[in-house]
Design a protein around this motif. Sequence first.
Motif, PDB file in Angstrom:
ATOM      1  N   GLU A 179       7.758  -7.269   3.252  1.00  0.00           N
ATOM      2  CA  GLU A 179       7.563  -6.316   4.236  1.00  0.00           C
ATOM      3  C   GLU A 179       8.507  -4.817   3.731  1.00  0.00           C
ATOM      4  O   GLU A 179       8.938  -4.474   2.898  1.00  0.00           O
ATOM      5  CB  GLU A 179       7.645  -6.784   5.120  1.00  0.00           C
ATOM      6  CG  GLU A 179       6.680  -8.579   5.617  1.00  0.00           C
ATOM      7  CD  GLU A 179       7.968  -8.629   6.533  1.00  0.00           C
ATOM      8  OE1 GLU A 179       6.801  -8.961   7.777  1.00  0.00           O
ATOM      9  OE2 GLU A 179       8.750  -8.825   7.112  1.00  0.00           O
ATOM     10  N   CYS A 180       7.311  -4.070   4.154  1.00  0.00           N
ATOM     11  CA  CYS A 180       7.828  -2.954   4.662  1.00  0.00           C
ATOM     12  C   CYS A 180       7.366  -2.000   6.054  1.00  0.00           C
ATOM     13  O   CYS A 180       6.609  -2.400   6.760  1.00  0.00           O
ATOM     14  CB  CYS A 180       7.069  -1.216   3.713  1.00  0.00           C
ATOM     15  SG  CYS A 180       7.891  -1.614   2.114  1.00  0.00           S
ATOM     16  N   SER A 181       8.860  -1.398   6.365  1.00  0.00           N
ATOM     17  CA  SER A 181       9.215  -0.866   7.832  1.00  0.00           C
ATOM     18  C   SER A 181      10.630   0.379   7.438  1.00  0.00           C
ATOM     19  O   SER A 181      11.229   0.027   7.660  1.00  0.00           O
ATOM     20  CB  SER A 181       9.997  -2.126   8.845  1.00  0.00           C
ATOM     21  OG  SER A 181       9.855  -1.631  10.744  1.00  0.00           O
ATOM     22  N   GLY A 192      10.371   2.875   5.921  1.00  0.00           N
ATOM     23  CA  GLY A 192      10.542   2.602   4.479  1.00  0.00           C
ATOM     24  C   GLY A 192      11.731   1.596   3.910  1.00  0.00           C
ATOM     25  O   GLY A 192      12.587   2.286   3.316  1.00  0.00           O
ATOM     26  N   LYS A 193      11.890   1.337   4.412  1.00  0.00           N
ATOM     27  CA  LYS A 193      13.038  -0.128   4.116  1.00  0.00           C
ATOM     28  C   LYS A 193      11.801  -1.089   3.332  1.00  0.00           C
ATOM     29  O   LYS A 193      11.084  -1.257   3.979  1.00  0.00           O
ATOM     30  CB  LYS A 193      13.661  -0.203   5.145  1.00  0.00           C
ATOM     31  CG  LYS A 193      14.799   0.445   5.454  1.00  0.00           C
ATOM     32  CD  LYS A 193      16.030  -0.045   5.984  1.00  0.00           C
ATOM     33  CE  LYS A 193      16.849   1.187   7.107  1.00  0.00           C
ATOM     34  NZ  LYS A 193      17.808  -0.083   7.641  1.00  0.00           N
ATOM     35  N   ILE A 194      12.629  -1.986   2.498  1.00  0.00           N
ATOM     36  CA  ILE A 194      12.222  -2.666   1.538  1.00  0.00           C
ATOM     37  C   ILE A 194      12.424  -4.052   2.746  1.00  0.00           C
ATOM     38  O   ILE A 194      13.562  -4.526   2.627  1.00  0.00           O
ATOM     39  CB  ILE A 194      11.992  -3.015   0.421  1.00  0.00           C
ATOM     40  CG1 ILE A 194      11.260  -1.608  -0.296  1.00  0.00           C
ATOM     41  CG2 ILE A 194      11.197  -4.375  -0.119  1.00  0.00           C
ATOM     42  CD1 ILE A 194      11.177  -1.449  -2.079  1.00  0.00           C
ATOM     43  N   THR A 205      16.040  -3.136   0.205  1.00  0.00           N
ATOM     44  CA  THR A 205      15.469  -1.991  -0.387  1.00  0.00           C
ATOM     45  C   THR A 205      16.464  -1.564  -1.594  1.00  0.00           C
ATOM     46  O   THR A 205      16.132  -1.634  -2.823  1.00  0.00           O
ATOM     47  CB  THR A 205      16.065  -0.868   0.638  1.00  0.00           C
ATOM     48  OG1 THR A 205      15.516  -1.164   1.879  1.00  0.00           O
ATOM     49  CG2 THR A 205      15.203   0.734  -0.347  1.00  0.00           C
ATOM     50  N   GLN A 207      11.298   0.986  -5.860  1.00  0.00           N
ATOM     51  CA  GLN A 207      10.758   0.635  -4.402  1.00  0.00           C
ATOM     52  C   GLN A 207       9.777   1.744  -4.127  1.00  0.00           C
ATOM     53  O   GLN A 207       8.345   1.060  -3.123  1.00  0.00           O
ATOM     54  CB  GLN A 207      11.666   2.044  -3.375  1.00  0.00           C
ATOM     55  CG  GLN A 207      13.003   0.970  -3.365  1.00  0.00           C
ATOM     56  CD  GLN A 207      13.793   2.392  -2.678  1.00  0.00           C
ATOM     57  OE1 GLN A 207      13.545   2.973  -2.162  1.00  0.00           O
ATOM     58  NE2 GLN A 207      15.622   1.593  -3.325  1.00  0.00           N
ATOM     59  N   SER A 208       8.406   2.675  -5.097  1.00  0.00           N
ATOM     60  CA  SER A 208       7.425   3.311  -4.575  1.00  0.00           C
ATOM     61  C   SER A 208       6.370   2.621  -5.339  1.00  0.00           C
ATOM     62  O   SER A 208       5.544   2.632  -4.218  1.00  0.00           O
ATOM     63  CB  SER A 208       7.604   4.737  -5.509  1.00  0.00           C
ATOM     64  OG  SER A 208       8.296   5.591  -5.275  1.00  0.00           O
ATOM     65  N   ARG A 222       6.473  -0.576  -3.082  1.00  0.00           N
ATOM     66  CA  ARG A 222       5.976  -0.334  -1.948  1.00  0.00           C
ATOM     67  C   ARG A 222       4.083  -0.164  -1.562  1.00  0.00           C
ATOM     68  O   ARG A 222       3.197  -0.408  -1.190  1.00  0.00           O
ATOM     69  CB  ARG A 222       5.898   0.959  -1.135  1.00  0.00           C
ATOM     70  CG  ARG A 222       8.403   1.127  -0.489  1.00  0.00           C
ATOM     71  CD  ARG A 222       8.042   2.045   0.137  1.00  0.00           C
ATOM     72  NE  ARG A 222       9.168   2.429   0.593  1.00  0.00           N
ATOM     73  CZ  ARG A 222      10.614   2.959  -0.253  1.00  0.00           C
ATOM     74  NH1 ARG A 222      10.643   3.788  -0.801  1.00  0.00           N
ATOM     75  NH2 ARG A 222      11.479   3.003   0.278  1.00  0.00           N
ATOM     76  N   ILE A 269       2.647  -3.621  -2.219  1.00  0.00           N
ATOM     77  CA  ILE A 269       3.018  -4.354   0.014  1.00  0.00           C
ATOM     78  C   ILE A 269       1.366  -4.183   0.649  1.00  0.00           C
ATOM     79  O   ILE A 269       0.659  -4.442   1.451  1.00  0.00           O
ATOM     80  CB  ILE A 269       3.736  -3.958   0.424  1.00  0.00           C
ATOM     81  CG1 ILE A 269       5.100  -4.825  -0.331  1.00  0.00           C
ATOM     82  CG2 ILE A 269       3.803  -4.648   1.657  1.00  0.00           C
ATOM     83  CD1 ILE A 269       6.656  -4.484   0.211  1.00  0.00           C
ATOM     84  N   GLY A 270       1.062  -2.548   0.504  1.00  0.00           N
ATOM     85  CA  GLY A 270       0.148  -2.173   1.089  1.00  0.00           C
ATOM     86  C   GLY A 270      -1.218  -2.027   0.306  1.00  0.00           C
ATOM     87  O   GLY A 270      -2.156  -1.465   0.997  1.00  0.00           O
TER      88      GLY A 270
END
Length: 404
Positions: free
Chosen positions: A311-313, A315-317, A325, A333-334, A337, A340-341
């Motif tokens: 999940e992302c919340s 800015g954190k994974i 993260t 990370q980019s 994200r 995930i979206g």
Amino acid sequence: MYTRIPASLIQHEIKRYTDDIPDEVFRQQLKSWLSISKYQESGSIYTYHKGIVLRRHQALSLRPDLISDLFGNQLPVLVDLELPKYEDYDILEEEFEKYELENRTPVYWICGIDKFLLGKTDTLFHYLRKRQADNPSISYVLFFSVNFLHPAVSGILTYTSTFLQNTCISALYTRETGSYFLDALAYKWNFTISDRLKESILANTSRHFTPLKQAARYIRDTGSTSTHDILNHDMMNIKLKGIIDGLLPSEQSALKKIVAGANDFNDDEAVSIDFLKKTGWLESVHHTLGITVPIFSDFIARSLTKNKQLECSSGKILLGGVPVTSLFSQQEQSVIRLFIGSNLRIVTRDEVAQALWANGWSEKYSDWAIDQIMSRIRKKLAYLELPKSLIESVKGKGFRYVGN
């Protein structure tokens, strides 16, 4: 090869294994606890389970030699505040007065006290502080199974600093003590265990007696010789969950991050890590933190990967609510994200390139570089025990993230 019952255990049969640890370890533990009340003062002790205090007191009551040598012929008075009768302070006061008629300078060992600290209920501590002020010759030794020095909970004790003037932290036992404990259980419960199986159990549980005892109980009840079954049955998982749930929230989150390979600890977690090192829960090997009792690492890893989702919340994974993260580079990370979206749609290689190189992506575009990034991400997801199929390659189009 089967473990022979050590001669020392046979010689001590008359004690019926009230001493479930070696005598020198027992003496050393008692001496460290005695340091709190030696000069008719009070204080607090951490030990990871209330049952240790109960067992040690019972064993001490059967050892007049130790009572004489260490406690001046006066057995400490054990008070377990988890007993229902002590919900009424009048009954507690009556019992205190009864003991003090028999001995003007008793030493009280008070356990079952965590609920007052965690519930931030200061009435009990003020009551004990007043009793101690009224009769300074009485010592109150408070036994906690949580870190009473952690800033998140210690505030309530600072107003009754009597119980912080002397403190003691009891660490987990050594592997050698764990081996002795397992031998004592085998003798007491009349079962045999092969040397190979014994070593396998000790390698996973030896420093914490709760899972070690549950492993021994399973062997006694089933006769199993399967390490997997002995360490992975329902009651073992219930015991492990109870132990983890009993830790402070910052201790739980710190352990989860360590198991997940993350190192972005907040201030509360940093305090908890220092404490977990002191108590023997954690050790640093080649600058990498690890849990010293592997059965807990395995249990936490299973709980983290149970729903197989990232999940992302903010800015954190997150994996299972735990930040991971720091396990990934900025570029990785980019991309994660982005996946995930993506809501199961195909993510094109151009989109991955834009996530990697932003405005200059078209000039920097490289299929080889994208493949290398994807390979590293998949390896790190595998490290987190997530399935390889989490990110599918779609020939000629790009990738599909199927995790959520």
